[in-house]
Motif scaffolding. Structure first.
Motif, PDB file in Angstrom:
ATOM      1  N   SER A 187     110.707-103.997 -70.291  1.00  0.00           N
ATOM      2  CA  SER A 187     111.055-104.734 -71.517  1.00  0.00           C
ATOM      3  C   SER A 187     109.797-105.199 -72.243  1.00  0.00           C
ATOM      4  O   SER A 187     108.923-105.829 -71.633  1.00  0.00           O
ATOM      5  N   ARG A 189     118.257-101.004 -76.416  1.00  0.00           N
ATOM      6  CA  ARG A 189     118.182-100.601 -75.006  1.00  0.00           C
ATOM      7  C   ARG A 189     118.225 -99.084 -74.912  1.00  0.00           C
ATOM      8  O   ARG A 189     119.109 -98.431 -75.478  1.00  0.00           O
ATOM      9  N   ASN A 223     114.275-102.512 -74.424  1.00  0.00           N
ATOM     10  CA  ASN A 223     114.532-102.644 -72.994  1.00  0.00           C
ATOM     11  C   ASN A 223     114.736-101.277 -72.352  1.00  0.00           C
ATOM     12  O   ASN A 223     115.087-100.312 -73.010  1.00  0.00           O
ATOM     13  N   ASN A 224     114.500-101.227 -71.040  1.00  0.00           N
ATOM     14  CA  ASN A 224     114.673-100.016 -70.221  1.00  0.00           C
ATOM     15  C   ASN A 224     113.655 -98.931 -70.576  1.00  0.00           C
ATOM     16  O   ASN A 224     113.951 -97.738 -70.528  1.00  0.00           O
ATOM     17  N   THR A 236     112.401-105.778 -80.001  1.00  0.00           N
ATOM     18  CA  THR A 236     112.459-105.835 -78.537  1.00  0.00           C
ATOM     19  C   THR A 236     113.114-104.558 -78.025  1.00  0.00           C
ATOM     20  O   THR A 236     114.183-104.168 -78.505  1.00  0.00           O
TER      21      THR A 236
END
Length: 438
Positions: free
Chosen positions: A71, A235, A42-43, A40
């Motif tokens: 995401s 992230r 993100n950003n 995963t």
């Protein structure tokens, strides 16, 4: 074709949130190929170059799920390596320079990696030797088809760790070699490695997946190869280049702007370089506050009184991606600045457009330009211009926002490659900018 129409001379005010870092995202997205487990991220910035890479991964068979804005999850348990030898891949991979970084992960995990000559900004020669010399040091066999500019590396029996001294501290080259070495047998040392925050982020992500990388943040990386990597959540940092662009925009338009959540510890010398131009930056928590520069900004000379020189250098030096913005900001400073762009021989050629707008710039050679600041006593004049690359494009956009009259910027796909919804975000703080079809 789309263009920006910009009515300049308006002072802006408000808060902006920087997008995720483009240059980190390109590395991180390629790293998902190293494991069959779900990752995963993100950003992720919603920009052309990143979306092209996500599409390329999908065409390789990567399972991609969008969870929300910025995401995604990626799972590479059914990668179609055969796609690398298709005509569709040759066309798709050649349109994006960041695609070079799929080679290291594919070579490490599947024993082969191919790539057409990558595209990207037209800013001069950008060699790939560091990448492929690193793969060869790890035991891969290299081949190159001159007729269709197609590169290939193969290691059917796997890679073996090696000690190497890079001929240049290439960020993408270091990233590619590290991603190949994490699954190699034995130990790899990489000296003269790039150590930019985005590369540090890649190493931290790989370590969270089970890799064994030490020396992160230094120019000597040691990688102990492992048999496999697992999934993780990561992230992406805010984009330091976009943060520098907002600083330059605030100064040139004499606007009061707050840039939110900038990750100060990862900005390096960027704030101090803008302060040398006389720009006031205030650290407010993890934000940057730029007050309205009603009286302009005055360049600080060197200690001995000689002209200020701003030059690019490998991290922790000043990033070459912000020299175009610094050059534009210098056109309205009080004082003179020598801009020395060492890395790319074509990156300063956009200055002719600024000269057309009334800037006082002397292009000394392909790498150096002297800027004589106007101190806002003579504003730039609006004009029609074309964006030659991402950073020159945003620099011209900043110039247009400070200019008198209405400017037109063509070839704005170059800006969209690196800046997410820039026109919408500018309008939110009061800019008069519209996107039109021509």
């Amino acid at each position: 074709m789309e263009v920006f129409k910009i009515e300049g001379g308006t002072r802006l005010k408000g808060e902006v949130i920087p997008q995720g870092a483009k240059n980190e995202a390109l590395q991180i997205l390629c790293a998902v190929l190293l494991t069959p487990e779900k990752i995963t991220i993100n950003n992720i910035p919603d920009i052309i170059d990143i979306n092209k890479l996500i599409t390329l991964l999908g065409n390789l068979g990567v399972k991609i799920e969008k969870l929300g804005h910025g995401s995604y999850t990626f799972q590479c348990d059914e990668v179609n390596v055969g796609y690398l030898e298709t005509e569709a891949f040759k066309k798709e991979g050649g349109s994006l320079r960041g695609s070079i970084m799929i080679v290291g992960p594919l070579l490490a995990r599947f024993g082969k990696g191919y790539i057409p000559k990558p595209g990207g900004d037209k800013i001069g020669r950008r060699r790939l030797d560091t990448h492929f010399e690193g793969f060869i040091n790890l035991g891969a066999k290299f081949r190159y088809n001159r007729e269709d500019h197609f590169y290939g590396v193969e290691a059917p029996d796997g890679l073996t760790g090696a000690d190497m001294l890079l001929d240049e501290a290439s960020v993408t080259g270091t990233a590619n070699i590290v991603m190949a070495a994490v699954l190699a047998k034995g130990r790899t040392t990489v000296y003269n490695a790039a150590c930019e925050p985005y590369l540090q982020q890649l190493c931290k992500m790989l370590n969270s997946m089970g890799a064994k990388i030490t020396g992160v943040g230094s120019n000597l990386l040691t990688i102990e190869g492992v048999e496999k990597l697992g999934g993780c959540e990561h992230r992406i940092l805010p984009d330091m280049i976009e943060i520098g662009s907002w600083i330059g925009l605030a100064a040139m338009t004499r606007s009061e702007i707050t840039i939110k959540n900038v990750s100060w510890e990862n900005l390096g010398v960027i704030p101090s370089v803008f302060r040398k131009l006389g720009i006031t930056l205030e650290k407010q928590g993890d934000d940057i506050y730029i007050p309205e520069h009603k009286d302009g900004y005055e360049v600080k000379t060197d200690i001995d009184g000689s002209i200020l020189t701003i030059a690019d250098a490998p991290w922790p030096g000043f990033t070459p991606d912000l020299l175009s913005i610094v050059l534009v900001v210098a056109t309205q400073a009080k004082g003179d600045v020598l801009i020395h762009q060492k890395m790319f021989e074509s990156r300063l050629f956009f200055v002719d457009k600024l000269i057309d707008m009334g800037a006082k710039i002397m292009l000394c050679d392909p790498h150096r330009a002297v800027v004589i600041g106007h101190d806002f006593k003579s504003v730039l004049k609006a004009t029609t211009m074309s964006s030659p690359d991402i950073r020159a494009g945003i620099s011209l956009l900043i110039a247009a926002l400070s200019a008198k009259g209405t400017s037109t910027i063509q070839n704005i796909e170059q800006i969209d490659r690196g800046y997410e919804r820039i026109d919408e975000r500018l309008r939110a703080i009061g800019a008069k900018i519209v996107r039109e079809k021509q």
